[in-house]
Design a protein around this motif. Sequence first.
Motif, PDB file in Angstrom:
ATOM      1  N   ASN A 132      16.430  50.106 -16.401  1.00  0.00           N
ATOM      2  CA  ASN A 132      17.444  49.530 -17.274  1.00  0.00           C
ATOM      3  C   ASN A 132      17.279  48.012 -17.214  1.00  0.00           C
ATOM      4  O   ASN A 132      17.620  47.379 -16.221  1.00  0.00           O
ATOM      5  CB  ASN A 132      18.829  49.958 -16.786  1.00  0.00           C
ATOM      6  CG  ASN A 132      19.934  49.599 -17.749  1.00  0.00           C
ATOM      7  OD1 ASN A 132      19.685  49.061 -18.818  1.00  0.00           O
ATOM      8  ND2 ASN A 132      21.157  49.897 -17.359  1.00  0.00           N
ATOM      9  N   MET A 133      16.714  47.430 -18.278  1.00  0.00           N
ATOM     10  CA  MET A 133      16.457  45.990 -18.262  1.00  0.00           C
ATOM     11  C   MET A 133      16.492  45.431 -19.680  1.00  0.00           C
ATOM     12  O   MET A 133      16.512  46.153 -20.664  1.00  0.00           O
ATOM     13  CB  MET A 133      15.109  45.673 -17.609  1.00  0.00           C
ATOM     14  CG  MET A 133      13.900  46.152 -18.395  1.00  0.00           C
ATOM     15  SD  MET A 133      12.378  45.245 -17.995  1.00  0.00           S
ATOM     16  CE  MET A 133      12.188  45.559 -16.270  1.00  0.00           C
TER      17      MET A 133
ATOM     18  N   GLU B 263       9.186  52.317 -17.993  1.00  0.00           N
ATOM     19  CA  GLU B 263       9.721  52.406 -19.345  1.00  0.00           C
ATOM     20  C   GLU B 263      11.123  51.818 -19.367  1.00  0.00           C
ATOM     21  O   GLU B 263      11.951  52.136 -18.504  1.00  0.00           O
ATOM     22  CB  GLU B 263       9.780  53.870 -19.787  1.00  0.00           C
ATOM     23  CG  GLU B 263      10.389  54.088 -21.152  1.00  0.00           C
ATOM     24  CD  GLU B 263      10.506  55.556 -21.520  1.00  0.00           C
ATOM     25  OE1 GLU B 263      11.170  55.853 -22.539  1.00  0.00           O
ATOM     26  OE2 GLU B 263       9.958  56.398 -20.784  1.00  0.00           O
ATOM     27  N   ILE B 264      11.387  50.936 -20.323  1.00  0.00           N
ATOM     28  CA  ILE B 264      12.734  50.401 -20.473  1.00  0.00           C
ATOM     29  C   ILE B 264      13.614  51.502 -21.056  1.00  0.00           C
ATOM     30  O   ILE B 264      13.372  51.997 -22.158  1.00  0.00           O
ATOM     31  CB  ILE B 264      12.744  49.160 -21.383  1.00  0.00           C
ATOM     32  CG1 ILE B 264      11.904  48.045 -20.750  1.00  0.00           C
ATOM     33  CG2 ILE B 264      14.170  48.677 -21.606  1.00  0.00           C
ATOM     34  CD1 ILE B 264      11.801  46.801 -21.595  1.00  0.00           C
ATOM     35  N   PHE B 265      14.605  51.901 -20.288  1.00  0.00           N
ATOM     36  CA  PHE B 265      15.410  53.073 -20.642  1.00  0.00           C
ATOM     37  C   PHE B 265      16.789  52.906 -20.024  1.00  0.00           C
ATOM     38  O   PHE B 265      16.920  52.782 -18.801  1.00  0.00           O
ATOM     39  CB  PHE B 265      14.724  54.334 -20.098  1.00  0.00           C
ATOM     40  CG  PHE B 265      15.394  55.634 -20.465  1.00  0.00           C
ATOM     41  CD1 PHE B 265      15.006  56.340 -21.591  1.00  0.00           C
ATOM     42  CD2 PHE B 265      16.399  56.172 -19.660  1.00  0.00           C
ATOM     43  CE1 PHE B 265      15.609  57.544 -21.920  1.00  0.00           C
ATOM     44  CE2 PHE B 265      17.005  57.371 -19.977  1.00  0.00           C
ATOM     45  CZ  PHE B 265      16.611  58.061 -21.109  1.00  0.00           C
TER      46      PHE B 265
ATOM     47  N   SER C  90      19.978  51.115  -7.294  1.00  0.00           N
ATOM     48  CA  SER C  90      20.882  50.452  -8.234  1.00  0.00           C
ATOM     49  C   SER C  90      22.015  49.735  -7.523  1.00  0.00           C
ATOM     50  O   SER C  90      22.510  50.197  -6.499  1.00  0.00           O
ATOM     51  CB  SER C  90      21.463  51.489  -9.204  1.00  0.00           C
ATOM     52  OG  SER C  90      22.410  50.903 -10.068  1.00  0.00           O
ATOM     53  N   TYR C  91      22.418  48.597  -8.115  1.00  0.00           N
ATOM     54  CA  TYR C  91      23.659  47.936  -7.738  1.00  0.00           C
ATOM     55  C   TYR C  91      24.721  48.122  -8.809  1.00  0.00           C
ATOM     56  O   TYR C  91      25.854  47.651  -8.657  1.00  0.00           O
ATOM     57  CB  TYR C  91      23.431  46.435  -7.541  1.00  0.00           C
ATOM     58  CG  TYR C  91      22.853  46.061  -6.192  1.00  0.00           C
ATOM     59  CD1 TYR C  91      22.606  47.018  -5.219  1.00  0.00           C
ATOM     60  CD2 TYR C  91      22.559  44.741  -5.901  1.00  0.00           C
ATOM     61  CE1 TYR C  91      22.085  46.673  -3.997  1.00  0.00           C
ATOM     62  CE2 TYR C  91      22.031  44.379  -4.662  1.00  0.00           C
ATOM     63  CZ  TYR C  91      21.797  45.349  -3.715  1.00  0.00           C
ATOM     64  OH  TYR C  91      21.286  44.999  -2.488  1.00  0.00           O
ATOM     65  N   LEU C  92      24.384  48.821  -9.902  1.00  0.00           N
ATOM     66  CA  LEU C  92      25.291  48.967 -11.031  1.00  0.00           C
ATOM     67  C   LEU C  92      25.887  50.361 -11.146  1.00  0.00           C
ATOM     68  O   LEU C  92      27.012  50.518 -11.618  1.00  0.00           O
ATOM     69  CB  LEU C  92      24.558  48.622 -12.342  1.00  0.00           C
ATOM     70  CG  LEU C  92      23.938  47.219 -12.422  1.00  0.00           C
ATOM     71  CD1 LEU C  92      23.206  47.044 -13.744  1.00  0.00           C
ATOM     72  CD2 LEU C  92      25.003  46.144 -12.246  1.00  0.00           C
ATOM     73  N   ALA C  93      25.155  51.374 -10.745  1.00  0.00           N
ATOM     74  CA  ALA C  93      25.632  52.748 -10.887  1.00  0.00           C
ATOM     75  C   ALA C  93      26.839  53.001  -9.980  1.00  0.00           C
ATOM     76  O   ALA C  93      26.851  52.602  -8.819  1.00  0.00           O
ATOM     77  CB  ALA C  93      24.520  53.736 -10.556  1.00  0.00           C
TER      78      ALA C  93
END
Length: 333
Positions: free
Chosen positions: A40-41, A55-57, A81-84
């Motif tokens: 995720n970027m 892959e950007i996803f 992850s730091y976001l999930a």
Amino acid sequence: MKVFILTEGGKSIGFGHITRCFSLWQAFMERGIRPFFLVNMDDSMESSARAMNCEIFDWLNKKEEILFQNLESDSIVIIDSYLAGKFFYEKIAARAGVPVYIDDNVRLNYPSGIIVNGSICAENFQYARADNQEYLLGVKYIPLRKAFRESAVKKINEEIKTIMVTFGGTDLRGMTQNILKFLCENFPRVQKKIILAGAFKDKEKIQAVGGDKATQFIIAPSDTIMRETMLESDLAITAAGQTLYELARVGVPSISVIVADNQMNNVNGWIKEGFIENAGVWDAPDLLSNIARGIQKLSSQEERKKRSEKAMNLVDGKGAARISEILLEKAGQ
């Protein structure tokens, strides 16, 4: 059996998660398994993503259901992850055969699965340790890129001839230019190797300003070039994230700069082990004077040799291979 590696990165949050996940991708590839490497970027970083075979996803938001539709009961799913949020981890735990959570600082009370923390001294972190969890903790499990699995003899010069400056994939705080200027003014005879990663937002500006005759810019280096640059350097000035472990593997005495709160565990652990000098947080008013003191302290060949050997004895570069082997065994492979 499918392997999914889910992480995030970008100009605003850095590239460290992607780098260590890329090392896991490499380890599985060496075992004949090609993971789905989903990041995720920001779309503007597509070229950097391509170089890492990812892959950007947006697996966390609008494309989440596509991800879950492709999971199988024996799938290995690695999340860094730091976001999930915890709910997302719980959904993975319920659907994946082998759920794996890469952690740095006990961010969550994780659900059932395997928690991996390759940070220095992670064995001492206060995890909840439920019966349905397994923990892989400490530098034995730090995932490093393929080039850093090889051992090499690090030459410790009598004097500091070369200083490497590296601030990760994005230079989140814009440190490189100021530190280069400081080195040129105060250490004009020392060779400066300045890493400008592909995702640097100011690399053209840094190059335009330039350094001195002893300055070399290294643009978007591969893991092999990074390792070679480290071997050629007597000292590194670096952010306190993933790169510290690569420097430790090669045995480069380092001065760290804290550019994010989540790097404190790394700094405290490496100070305890006697590897680094810490210059402080990125916006400290005395940062440059602390760097100067660190260079002075590490000017001793004997001191640098001691720190180099200590770091190399701690980090053997096999963390990604160990992790992949354990996960495949859990999946019955």
